[in-house]
Design an enzyme around this catalytic site. Sequence first.
Site, PDB file in Angstrom:
ATOM      1  N   GLY A   1     -46.812 -21.952  37.043  1.00 43.20           N
ATOM      2  CA  GLY A   1     -45.648 -21.828  37.921  1.00 43.20           C
ATOM      3  C   GLY A   1     -44.313 -21.964  37.226  1.00 43.20           C
TER       4      GLY A   1
ATOM      5  N   SER B   1     -45.573 -17.566  35.226  1.00 40.91           N
ATOM      6  CA  SER B   1     -45.323 -17.966  36.603  1.00 40.91           C
ATOM      7  C   SER B   1     -46.608 -18.066  37.421  1.00 40.91           C
ATOM      8  CB  SER B   1     -44.396 -16.952  37.271  1.00 40.91           C
ATOM      9  OG  SER B   1     -43.206 -16.839  36.538  1.00 40.91           O
ATOM     10  N   CYS B   2     -47.694 -17.611  36.841  1.00 37.76           N
ATOM     11  CA  CYS B   2     -48.987 -17.704  37.516  1.00 37.76           C
ATOM     12  C   CYS B   2     -49.434 -19.168  37.576  1.00 37.76           C
ATOM     13  CB  CYS B   2     -50.042 -16.897  36.773  1.00 37.76           C
ATOM     14  SG  CYS B   2     -49.648 -15.152  36.603  1.00 37.76           S
ATOM     15  N   ILE B   3     -50.466 -19.414  38.396  1.00 37.48           N
ATOM     16  CA  ILE B   3     -51.003 -20.774  38.504  1.00 37.48           C
ATOM     17  C   ILE B   3     -52.496 -20.747  38.190  1.00 37.48           C
ATOM     18  CG2 ILE B   3     -51.340 -22.775  40.022  1.00 37.48           C
ATOM     19  CD1 ILE B   3     -48.536 -22.413  40.250  1.00 37.48           C
TER      20      ILE B   3
END
Lengths: 161, 205
Positions: free
Chosen positions: A93, A28-30
């Site tokens: 994401g 979910s990180c960018i």
Amino acid sequence: MPELVKVGMADAKVGTAPSTLISYGLGSCIGISLYDPQTKVGGLLHIMLPDSTQSRANENRAKFADTGIPDMLNEVLKLGASRSRLVAKIAGGAQMFAFANATDIMRVGQRNAQAAKDVLAGLGIPIIGEDTGGSYGRTVSIDLSNGVYKVKTIDKGEKEI
Amino acid sequence: MSDDVASLSANQMDALREIGNVGAGNSATALSQIINRRIDMNVPRVSIVPLGEVPDLVGGPDVMVVGVFLRVYGKAPSNILFLLPRDSAFYLVDMLMGKKRGETQKLDFMDESALMEIGNILSGAYLNALFNFTNISLLPTIPALAMDMAGAILSVVLIQLGQMGDHALVIETEFNTDDEGIKGHFFLVPDPGSLETILSAVGVE
């Protein structure tokens, strides 16, 4: 041999050609890259959360879109990038697990992507490549000799954005 | 206690290790009965690690794993993540579905369902033991499964912790079948606020 620089979670690295900056296993990180094609100066930032003001632990500014992006901008400007030439690319994401009643925290990937776009827009840096959403992990890298941003996945192969 | 978990005493760490021990011991027994094999279990590791280093506990952020995730509700909300390297997950499916070793090469709906059920049973066994030890009743949600890079799967848990601090407290146990065919990591990651509840329940504050 061009240098391969690892960018951890909630971390940012800046550099110049011929380095490649890489961050492994984003969910979910960018991964947000900035790049100046003329001076070949760039950076890669791996954020976890959208907004530092919503968090009780905001000492690590690279953890958040709202603080991490301006900090990386300052660093690439110090290395000689021109603000007017800078372009951004973003990837990540994802929502890794599908839940029937996904809570806010489960949808954090989507919120991260939106925050990254809002912050970049506020700084007037155009986003020229994007690969966000989905339900799969990504390993991302930017080659500072040409600005190519690669996104590797397990099932969907590799692409350049 | 501060919100960040970086400051636990040796006594507190010991208490958490013991919780991991009884919980994982019960889980290992359950798994052993299902697949009819002896399961070896290491002494649980209780580690306080910077969030970014958690994926290194299972071999690095880009290692391919199958993860079964359960959110735990109750007086001490936590997350449970059962991670298996891909090949171990395939072998476990072979055993569960009565196939020959090596037959499973990808996961279909039934396989995923079987692995989620294993996650369910292991979590139930773990939380039961934890209840007997602490008298804290904890209920897991239905499991969710993903097969992907370890970093991506762990990020689900790490991002939640990231709102409260920069370190993760993980109670982690490694399982091995006696033929070394299956390795798994069972993570209990209490929410930062849950630590106090767990520690005071076992009398270590």
